[in-house]
Design a protein around this motif. Structure first.
Motif, PDB file in Angstrom:
ATOM      1  N   PHE A  52      82.978  27.886  63.582  1.00  0.00           N
ATOM      2  CA  PHE A  52      81.816  26.888  62.760  1.00  0.00           C
ATOM      3  C   PHE A  52      82.040  27.440  61.212  1.00  0.00           C
ATOM      4  O   PHE A  52      82.097  26.535  60.603  1.00  0.00           O
ATOM      5  CB  PHE A  52      80.778  26.977  63.151  1.00  0.00           C
ATOM      6  N   ALA A  53      82.281  28.972  60.894  1.00  0.00           N
ATOM      7  CA  ALA A  53      82.473  29.259  59.507  1.00  0.00           C
ATOM      8  C   ALA A  53      83.837  28.657  59.032  1.00  0.00           C
ATOM      9  O   ALA A  53      83.658  28.015  57.973  1.00  0.00           O
ATOM     10  CB  ALA A  53      82.557  30.447  59.491  1.00  0.00           C
ATOM     11  N   ILE A  54      84.802  28.434  59.691  1.00  0.00           N
ATOM     12  CA  ILE A  54      85.900  28.043  59.369  1.00  0.00           C
ATOM     13  C   ILE A  54      85.751  26.420  59.149  1.00  0.00           C
ATOM     14  O   ILE A  54      86.616  25.856  57.892  1.00  0.00           O
ATOM     15  CB  ILE A  54      87.171  28.063  60.473  1.00  0.00           C
ATOM     16  N   GLY A  76      84.538  25.956  55.827  1.00  0.00           N
ATOM     17  CA  GLY A  76      85.460  26.484  54.673  1.00  0.00           C
ATOM     18  C   GLY A  76      85.259  27.825  54.324  1.00  0.00           C
ATOM     19  O   GLY A  76      85.483  28.319  53.236  1.00  0.00           O
ATOM     20  N   LEU A  77      84.212  28.600  54.896  1.00  0.00           N
ATOM     21  CA  LEU A  77      83.888  29.979  54.746  1.00  0.00           C
ATOM     22  C   LEU A  77      84.795  30.948  55.251  1.00  0.00           C
ATOM     23  O   LEU A  77      84.537  31.793  56.001  1.00  0.00           O
ATOM     24  CB  LEU A  77      82.450  30.361  55.312  1.00  0.00           C
ATOM     25  N   LEU A  78      86.122  30.653  54.863  1.00  0.00           N
ATOM     26  CA  LEU A  78      87.191  31.775  55.123  1.00  0.00           C
ATOM     27  C   LEU A  78      87.027  33.130  54.930  1.00  0.00           C
ATOM     28  O   LEU A  78      87.599  34.258  55.726  1.00  0.00           O
ATOM     29  CB  LEU A  78      88.609  31.300  54.646  1.00  0.00           C
ATOM     30  N   GLU A  79      86.485  33.496  53.673  1.00  0.00           N
ATOM     31  CA  GLU A  79      86.403  35.025  53.478  1.00  0.00           C
ATOM     32  C   GLU A  79      85.169  35.403  54.365  1.00  0.00           C
ATOM     33  O   GLU A  79      85.225  36.885  54.876  1.00  0.00           O
ATOM     34  CB  GLU A  79      85.775  35.071  51.788  1.00  0.00           C
ATOM     35  N   LEU A  80      84.340  34.791  54.747  1.00  0.00           N
ATOM     36  CA  LEU A  80      83.402  35.218  55.709  1.00  0.00           C
ATOM     37  C   LEU A  80      83.913  35.587  57.299  1.00  0.00           C
ATOM     38  O   LEU A  80      83.604  36.455  57.822  1.00  0.00           O
ATOM     39  CB  LEU A  80      82.205  34.220  55.973  1.00  0.00           C
ATOM     40  N   VAL A  81      84.943  34.741  57.290  1.00  0.00           N
ATOM     41  CA  VAL A  81      85.470  34.913  58.685  1.00  0.00           C
ATOM     42  C   VAL A  81      86.274  36.042  58.619  1.00  0.00           C
ATOM     43  O   VAL A  81      86.512  36.919  59.524  1.00  0.00           O
ATOM     44  CB  VAL A  81      86.397  33.524  59.059  1.00  0.00           C
ATOM     45  N   ALA A 102      91.525  37.234  66.267  1.00  0.00           N
ATOM     46  CA  ALA A 102      91.930  37.108  64.752  1.00  0.00           C
ATOM     47  C   ALA A 102      93.413  36.221  64.766  1.00  0.00           C
ATOM     48  O   ALA A 102      93.244  35.201  64.142  1.00  0.00           O
ATOM     49  CB  ALA A 102      92.442  38.654  64.149  1.00  0.00           C
ATOM     50  N   PRO A 103      94.303  36.585  65.571  1.00  0.00           N
ATOM     51  CA  PRO A 103      95.317  35.556  65.548  1.00  0.00           C
ATOM     52  C   PRO A 103      95.140  34.205  66.081  1.00  0.00           C
ATOM     53  O   PRO A 103      95.734  33.204  65.658  1.00  0.00           O
ATOM     54  CB  PRO A 103      96.547  36.386  66.576  1.00  0.00           C
ATOM     55  N   LEU A 104      94.113  34.265  67.102  1.00  0.00           N
ATOM     56  CA  LEU A 104      93.619  32.740  67.638  1.00  0.00           C
ATOM     57  C   LEU A 104      93.173  32.030  66.493  1.00  0.00           C
ATOM     58  O   LEU A 104      93.132  31.108  66.439  1.00  0.00           O
ATOM     59  CB  LEU A 104      92.739  33.067  68.646  1.00  0.00           C
ATOM     60  N   LEU A 105      92.426  32.707  65.596  1.00  0.00           N
ATOM     61  CA  LEU A 105      91.683  32.012  64.625  1.00  0.00           C
ATOM     62  C   LEU A 105      92.500  31.286  63.681  1.00  0.00           C
ATOM     63  O   LEU A 105      92.229  30.358  63.023  1.00  0.00           O
ATOM     64  CB  LEU A 105      90.693  33.043  63.914  1.00  0.00           C
ATOM     65  N   VAL A 106      93.748  32.050  63.392  1.00  0.00           N
ATOM     66  CA  VAL A 106      94.819  31.691  62.359  1.00  0.00           C
ATOM     67  C   VAL A 106      95.275  30.417  62.869  1.00  0.00           C
ATOM     68  O   VAL A 106      95.357  29.322  62.194  1.00  0.00           O
ATOM     69  CB  VAL A 106      96.006  32.764  62.522  1.00  0.00           C
ATOM     70  N   PHE A 107      95.329  30.220  64.351  1.00  0.00           N
ATOM     71  CA  PHE A 107      96.007  28.922  64.671  1.00  0.00           C
ATOM     72  C   PHE A 107      94.782  27.823  64.563  1.00  0.00           C
ATOM     73  O   PHE A 107      95.092  26.728  64.651  1.00  0.00           O
ATOM     74  CB  PHE A 107      96.698  28.986  66.114  1.00  0.00           C
ATOM     75  N   ILE A 108      93.554  28.267  65.373  1.00  0.00           N
ATOM     76  CA  ILE A 108      92.745  27.481  65.162  1.00  0.00           C
ATOM     77  C   ILE A 108      92.275  26.787  63.814  1.00  0.00           C
ATOM     78  O   ILE A 108      92.091  25.814  63.758  1.00  0.00           O
ATOM     79  CB  ILE A 108      91.292  28.003  65.842  1.00  0.00           C
ATOM     80  N   SER A 109      92.373  27.479  62.800  1.00  0.00           N
ATOM     81  CA  SER A 109      92.072  27.108  61.467  1.00  0.00           C
ATOM     82  C   SER A 109      93.126  26.206  60.926  1.00  0.00           C
ATOM     83  O   SER A 109      92.989  25.153  60.180  1.00  0.00           O
ATOM     84  CB  SER A 109      92.172  28.525  60.445  1.00  0.00           C
ATOM     85  N   LEU A 110      94.308  26.421  61.488  1.00  0.00           N
ATOM     86  CA  LEU A 110      95.288  25.421  61.135  1.00  0.00           C
ATOM     87  C   LEU A 110      95.140  24.072  61.564  1.00  0.00           C
ATOM     88  O   LEU A 110      95.133  23.127  60.876  1.00  0.00           O
ATOM     89  CB  LEU A 110      96.707  26.007  61.360  1.00  0.00           C
ATOM     90  N   LEU A 111      94.677  24.119  62.837  1.00  0.00           N
ATOM     91  CA  LEU A 111      94.347  22.669  63.431  1.00  0.00           C
ATOM     92  C   LEU A 111      93.113  22.003  62.836  1.00  0.00           C
ATOM     93  O   LEU A 111      93.153  20.685  62.834  1.00  0.00           O
ATOM     94  CB  LEU A 111      93.842  22.973  64.906  1.00  0.00           C
ATOM     95  N   ASN A 148      91.745  23.973  57.844  1.00  0.00           N
ATOM     96  CA  ASN A 148      91.179  24.822  56.625  1.00  0.00           C
ATOM     97  C   ASN A 148      92.159  26.491  56.871  1.00  0.00           C
ATOM     98  O   ASN A 148      91.481  27.163  57.577  1.00  0.00           O
ATOM     99  CB  ASN A 148      89.716  25.358  56.805  1.00  0.00           C
ATOM    100  N   PRO A 149      93.290  26.263  56.731  1.00  0.00           N
ATOM    101  CA  PRO A 149      94.057  27.332  57.274  1.00  0.00           C
ATOM    102  C   PRO A 149      93.678  28.783  56.698  1.00  0.00           C
ATOM    103  O   PRO A 149      93.267  29.098  55.579  1.00  0.00           O
ATOM    104  CB  PRO A 149      95.518  27.159  56.461  1.00  0.00           C
ATOM    105  N   LEU A 150      93.812  29.680  57.586  1.00  0.00           N
ATOM    106  CA  LEU A 150      93.384  31.172  57.509  1.00  0.00           C
ATOM    107  C   LEU A 150      94.650  32.090  57.382  1.00  0.00           C
ATOM    108  O   LEU A 150      95.349  31.974  58.487  1.00  0.00           O
ATOM    109  CB  LEU A 150      92.439  31.436  58.634  1.00  0.00           C
ATOM    110  N   THR A 151      94.613  32.924  56.581  1.00  0.00           N
ATOM    111  CA  THR A 151      95.884  33.871  56.656  1.00  0.00           C
ATOM    112  C   THR A 151      95.362  35.276  57.045  1.00  0.00           C
ATOM    113  O   THR A 151      94.225  35.511  56.650  1.00  0.00           O
ATOM    114  CB  THR A 151      96.642  33.997  55.373  1.00  0.00           C
TER     115      THR A 151
END
Length: 363
Positions: free
Chosen positions: A75-77, A80-85, A296-305, A308-311
């Motif tokens: 929900f944070a992704i 757009g709260l990527l720094e919080l994530v 952590a890696p799962l969130l990278v792919f979820i954020s892309l979908l 709001n991409p997360l690195t």
């Protein structure tokens, strides 16, 4: 579990949201209500494991062990709260390695004196932990060495000012992290049941036996309720930060991990008090590994979908904290025994970091 009494706060949090109570009140109610819901998710998983056996149950435990925090970060992704994530990822690892492990060793040491645990397994866990930290550190160091992405780049990270090579590296590292996680699960299935990736179903205090139907029903309802209250919690984040003067980084690295993992944290201390240090180590270190290698890696792919991409690029202070925590936790586990002063040392390191996180300006 005693935390079930806190379930009464769940409908109150929902009511407060719809009646437009103060954001701080709603945030506090939502945060506390997640604690018993996370406990129910864990308890439902444990009762299913009792029926399916330790291996299949352990796999379910490994998947659902950090469900509450995963839901919050999704929900944070979305917001757009990527720094919080990213801060919550770091905070979860630090909380388990320093706060939970430290409290467990301290309580167990005060009650039982010097406690022993399986040295070989602890060494394997420490090695896997170092691997996980390396996987988080490399993209960050790489990202610090490349220039910002050129204007007009077709990369989905363009609006974030991230170089396409950093994007590609994050996705590649995330894939490899999930791969080693899966390999660890397979290895656990073929060898022992006490791997930190597939833990035995013995964490929670035994209560009345639940049927599969009851366990699944509670698991589904608790997960749905967690998703609902997590959306309310995340929606209150920005007004709460403004009213308290906290940074998004501090909230993510300290508060969110404590809320999402409180039930499991308490169990880790409980089993240490019962002189079951092997299990206590599996809970604290195992949860850290699940966050680093799976969540952590799962969130990278979820954020892309979610658009709001997360690195996997963390700030320097997070990297220093992660490396320090993994090293001191590894040193504590090196000799196969622990005492209360080592637990106190871990707690002091955690409190020092929390103080630094609090005074660290917005990044």
């Amino acid at each position: 579990m005693k935390t079930r009494y806190l379930l009464v706060l769940f409908p109150i949090a929902i009511l407060g949201h719809f009646l437009h109570w103060s954001h701080l009140t709603v945030f506090a109610l939502a945060s506390i209500s997640i604690i018993p819901l996370a406990g129910l998710i864990g308890e439902g998983t444990e009762h299913i494991a009792e029926k399916t056996g330790p291996k299949l149950g352990g796999l379910l435990n490994a998947t659902m062990g950090n469900a509450a925090e995963l839901i919050i970060t999704i929900f944070a992704i979305k917001e757009g709260l990527l720094e919080l994530v990213k801060a919550s990822i770091t905070g979860s690892i630090l909380g388990n390695l320093l706060l939970v492990l430290g409290a467990s060793i301290l309580v167990g040491g005060v009650k039982h004196g010097k406690q022993k645990f399986h040295r070989t397994q602890a060494s394997v866990n420490a090695t896997m932990l170092i691997l996980a930290v390396i996987a988080l550190v490399v993209p960050s160091i790489f990202g610090a060495t490349v220039k910002s992405v050129e204007a007009g780049s077709p990369s989905p990270f363009s609006n974030l000012g991230v170089d396409p090579s950093v994007e590609a590296l994050s996705l590649g590292v995330a894939s490899l992290m999930i791969a080693i996680y899966v390999l660890g699960v397979i290895y656990s299935f073929r060898t022992s049941n006490d791997s930190p990736l597939v833990r035995e179903a013995a964490h929670l205090p035994s209560t009345e036996g639940w049927s599969i139907r009851k366990s699944l029903t509670i698991l589904v309802l608790a997960t749905a309720a967690t998703a609902w209250v997590s959306e309310i919690l995340v929606g209150s984040v920005e007004p709460v930060l403004e009213s308290l003067g906290w940074t998004e980084f501090f909230l993510g690295i300290v508060i969110i991990p404590l809320v999402g993992n409180a039930a499991e944290h308490w169990v880790g201390v409980q089993v240490a008090a019962k002189n079951q240090m092997d299990l206590s180590l599996e809970i604290s270190v195992g949860s850290s590994l699940q966050i680093a290698l799976f969540v952590a890696p799962l969130l990278v792919f979820i954020s892309l979908l979610m658009g709001n991409p997360l690195t996997l690029v963390f700030n320097q202070f997070e990297l220093i904290a992660l490396v320090s925590a993994s090293l001191i936790a590894g040193l504590v586990a090196l000799d196969g025994e622990s005492n209360w002063i080592e637990g106190a040392q871990l707690l002091v390191v955690y409190l020092i970091l929390v103080l630094a996180f609090y005074f660290l300006p917005a990044i």
